[in-house]
Design an enzyme around this catalytic site. Structure first.
Site, PDB file in Angstrom:
ATOM      1  N   THR A  84       4.265  -8.811   6.632  1.00  0.00           N
ATOM      2  CA  THR A  84       3.132  -8.232   7.367  1.00  0.00           C
ATOM      3  C   THR A  84       2.041  -9.236   7.713  1.00  0.00           C
ATOM      4  O   THR A  84       0.976  -8.840   8.199  1.00  0.00           O
ATOM      5  CB  THR A  84       2.501  -7.086   6.557  1.00  0.00           C
ATOM      6  OG1 THR A  84       2.097  -7.580   5.273  1.00  0.00           O
ATOM      7  CG2 THR A  84       3.486  -5.939   6.383  1.00  0.00           C
TER       8      THR A  84
ATOM      9  N   ASP B 162      15.337  -9.893  -3.132  1.00  0.00           N
ATOM     10  CA  ASP B 162      14.714 -10.782  -2.148  1.00  0.00           C
ATOM     11  C   ASP B 162      14.929 -10.205  -0.755  1.00  0.00           C
ATOM     12  O   ASP B 162      16.058 -10.132  -0.270  1.00  0.00           O
ATOM     13  CB  ASP B 162      15.330 -12.172  -2.265  1.00  0.00           C
ATOM     14  CG  ASP B 162      14.661 -13.182  -1.348  1.00  0.00           C
ATOM     15  OD1 ASP B 162      13.803 -12.791  -0.536  1.00  0.00           O
ATOM     16  OD2 ASP B 162      15.021 -14.370  -1.431  1.00  0.00           O
TER      17      ASP B 162
ATOM     18  N   ASP C 271       2.851   0.051  15.267  1.00  0.00           N
ATOM     19  CA  ASP C 271       2.360   0.140  16.648  1.00  0.00           C
ATOM     20  C   ASP C 271       2.505  -1.184  17.387  1.00  0.00           C
ATOM     21  O   ASP C 271       2.443  -1.222  18.620  1.00  0.00           O
ATOM     22  CB  ASP C 271       0.889   0.572  16.658  1.00  0.00           C
ATOM     23  CG  ASP C 271      -0.006  -0.416  15.920  1.00  0.00           C
ATOM     24  OD1 ASP C 271       0.150  -0.541  14.687  1.00  0.00           O
ATOM     25  OD2 ASP C 271      -0.857  -1.059  16.567  1.00  0.00           O
TER      26      ASP C 271
ATOM     27  N   TYR D  30       5.351 -10.855  15.044  1.00  0.00           N
ATOM     28  CA  TYR D  30       5.434  -9.729  14.107  1.00  0.00           C
ATOM     29  C   TYR D  30       6.017  -8.501  14.797  1.00  0.00           C
ATOM     30  O   TYR D  30       6.953  -7.871  14.290  1.00  0.00           O
ATOM     31  CB  TYR D  30       4.049  -9.418  13.547  1.00  0.00           C
ATOM     32  CG  TYR D  30       3.981  -8.132  12.749  1.00  0.00           C
ATOM     33  CD1 TYR D  30       4.642  -8.013  11.528  1.00  0.00           C
ATOM     34  CD2 TYR D  30       3.264  -7.036  13.223  1.00  0.00           C
ATOM     35  CE1 TYR D  30       4.578  -6.836  10.793  1.00  0.00           C
ATOM     36  CE2 TYR D  30       3.200  -5.857  12.498  1.00  0.00           C
ATOM     37  CZ  TYR D  30       3.862  -5.757  11.294  1.00  0.00           C
ATOM     38  OH  TYR D  30       3.802  -4.590  10.579  1.00  0.00           O
TER      39      TYR D  30
ATOM     40  N   GLN E   6       0.808  -1.213   0.000  1.00  0.00           N
ATOM     41  CA  GLN E   6       0.000   0.000   0.000  1.00  0.00           C
ATOM     42  C   GLN E   6       0.848   1.273   0.000  1.00  0.00           C
ATOM     43  O   GLN E   6       0.624   2.185  -0.802  1.00  0.00           O
ATOM     44  CB  GLN E   6      -0.929   0.007   1.218  1.00  0.00           C
ATOM     45  CG  GLN E   6      -1.947  -1.124   1.218  1.00  0.00           C
ATOM     46  CD  GLN E   6      -2.929  -0.991   2.365  1.00  0.00           C
ATOM     47  OE1 GLN E   6      -3.893  -0.229   2.290  1.00  0.00           O
ATOM     48  NE2 GLN E   6      -2.682  -1.723   3.443  1.00  0.00           N
TER      49      GLN E   6
END
Length: 286
Positions: free
Chosen positions: A59, A33, A99, A122, A11
């Protein structure tokens, strides 16, 4: 000023290409990569760009619980290699974080110096990336952001538009509070930071960029339906009613004041960004 951007289909990467035009050279996964940090560094070593922006990341928050080693290479080791290569070339380096480096406790916005405490893989890998970028010693700006949305790719806005036309009512989590952030605003922030860092190395540091005002996912869904004219009822539910492999922070509020103080960039209003997104998607109510 020319920019080398890691990421092409995400995005923020899409918005960087759209806003930057010919000044942006974006690198796809096929070109470099991200799980190979040395390959990332090699591209920077030969670039003729004036600044480097890392808009690429692993993500898949839930899948990262099972693939933490891969996520760490992409989110932790690769940004470190990029930052070291950029530092060696005296190029400003802008990196996007999240966050999720915080534990989501309390009900106040997290400041840039508040203690971190990721709840899952993550967040841990993104925090490792932050530390590696700082350790590289070059001019850099790390921007933690939250709840990224745009007219590109898969995100909450597009999911709500699809489900809202299929169902009369949806159950949406209401106890996670944060700031939806339009990818276009993140892209503008990255460009501004890179330009200013080139002229003032003292602006190196960690910052926050998230949309305001604070809202829950349920609040955001209602705004999407209102803006698009979709008749769909939103029922508030707790996070416990929607279990996921990775635990989400309940408090994703971020204090943007340092970004405004140092870079002169006001906190974006996600309501304005949402209207732009709905317009781009042809979904804005007339």
């Amino acid at each position: 000023m020319n920019f080398l951007v890691f990421g092409q289909s995400g995005q923020v990467a899409r918005e960087l290409q759209h806003l930057g035009g010919e000044a942006v050279t974006s690198l796809s996964r096929a070109q470099v990569d991200l799980s190979d940090p040395d390959a990332c560094a090699a591209v920077i070593a030969t670039t003729d760009a004036d600044a480097v922006i890392n808009a690429a990341a692993y993500t898949a928050v839930d899948r990262a619980e099972e693939e933490e080693a891969l996520a760490l290479r992409i989110n932790g080791e690769a940004p470190g290699a990029m930052a070291r290569a950029a530092a060696a070339r005296h190029l400003p380096f802008v990196h996007i974080s999240t966050d999720y480096v915080f534990d989501g406790s309390g009900d106040q916005p997290f400041g840039v110096t508040d203690a971190t405490g990721p709840l899952g893989a993550y967040g841990r890998t993104k925090l490792a990336g932050e530390k590696a970028v700082r350790a590289a010693g070059g001019a850099h700006a790390i921007f933690r952001t939250s709840w990224v949305v745009s007219s590109h790719g898969n995100n909450f806005v597009k999911t709500m538009l699809r489900l809202g036309t299929e169902r009369d009512a949806l159950n949406i989590v209401a106890d996670q509070i944060g700031g939806p952030t339009p990818a276009a605003d993140i892209a503008r922030t990255c460009f501004a930071a890179a330009r200013q860092l080139r002229d003032d190395l003292s602006k190196t540091g960690t910052y926050h960029i998230s949309g305001g005002p604070a809202a829950s996912w349920a609040d955001f869904a209602r705004a999407i339906f209102e803006g698009s004219g979709i008749d769909c009822t939103v029922n508030d539910i707790p996070s416990s009613a929607y279990p996921t492999p990775a635990k989400r922070p309940l408090n994703s509020r971020l204090d943007n004041s340092r970004t405004q103080e140092i870079f002169g960039l006001a906190r974006p209003d996600w309501r304005e960004g949402l209207n732009d997104i709905l317009k781009d998607l042809g979904a804005l109510a007339s």
